[in-house]
Design a protein around this motif. Structure first.
Motif, PDB file in Angstrom:
ATOM      1  N   ASP A  64       6.564  39.661  24.543  1.00  0.00           N
ATOM      2  CA  ASP A  64       5.661  39.830  23.395  1.00  0.00           C
ATOM      3  C   ASP A  64       5.627  38.577  22.528  1.00  0.00           C
ATOM      4  O   ASP A  64       4.569  38.142  22.067  1.00  0.00           O
ATOM      5  N   PHE A  65       6.805  37.986  22.297  1.00  0.00           N
ATOM      6  CA  PHE A  65       6.893  36.765  21.497  1.00  0.00           C
ATOM      7  C   PHE A  65       6.096  35.643  22.147  1.00  0.00           C
ATOM      8  O   PHE A  65       5.301  34.964  21.492  1.00  0.00           O
ATOM      9  N   GLU A  66       6.310  35.462  23.463  1.00  0.00           N
ATOM     10  CA  GLU A  66       5.630  34.377  24.166  1.00  0.00           C
ATOM     11  C   GLU A  66       4.123  34.605  24.219  1.00  0.00           C
ATOM     12  O   GLU A  66       3.355  33.646  24.160  1.00  0.00           O
ATOM     13  N   GLU A  67       3.696  35.852  24.292  1.00  0.00           N
ATOM     14  CA  GLU A  67       2.263  36.149  24.274  1.00  0.00           C
ATOM     15  C   GLU A  67       1.654  35.756  22.926  1.00  0.00           C
ATOM     16  O   GLU A  67       0.552  35.231  22.861  1.00  0.00           O
ATOM     17  N   GLN A  68       2.405  35.973  21.873  1.00  0.00           N
ATOM     18  CA  GLN A  68       1.891  35.672  20.534  1.00  0.00           C
ATOM     19  C   GLN A  68       2.052  34.205  20.146  1.00  0.00           C
ATOM     20  O   GLN A  68       1.155  33.619  19.540  1.00  0.00           O
ATOM     21  N   PHE A  69       3.186  33.582  20.515  1.00  0.00           N
ATOM     22  CA  PHE A  69       3.488  32.237  20.024  1.00  0.00           C
ATOM     23  C   PHE A  69       3.588  31.167  21.100  1.00  0.00           C
ATOM     24  O   PHE A  69       3.735  29.994  20.789  1.00  0.00           O
TER      25      PHE A  69
END
Length: 87
Positions: A64-69
């Motif tokens: 989720d983090f990598e998808e967002q940032f």
């Protein structure tokens, strides 16, 4: 003066239990029983399930983090890992 008893939060492997049926390779069951003893088998399985859930939640958090940032910088991740381990 009244005394107050504080109860601790139960660990995920404590409290109400449920008997389940699961198909597990015989060799794996045998190895676990040899290492932890028959009486500790259920506790071992509960800890293993909790550990796997933590791993899955961590993987989802990272995705989720990598998808967002964007993708995590490997050097930063390695530095954080070393700091956590006290290296």
């Amino acid at each position: 003066m009244r005394s107050v008893t504080r109860s601790r939060k139960p660990k995920p492997t404590e409290g109400v239990t449920e008997t389940i049926a699961a198909s597990v390779p015989t060799a794996l069951v045998k190895e676990v029983r040899e290492r932890v003893g028959k009486g500790e088998f259920s506790r071992f399985v509960a800890r293993a399930l909790r550990h796997e859930l933590v791993r899955l939640n961590r993987a989802k958090f990272i995705a989720d983090f990598e998808e967002q940032f964007g993708v995590l910088d490997k050097k930063v991740v390695d530095r954080a890992r070393r700091a956590i381990r006290g290296e």
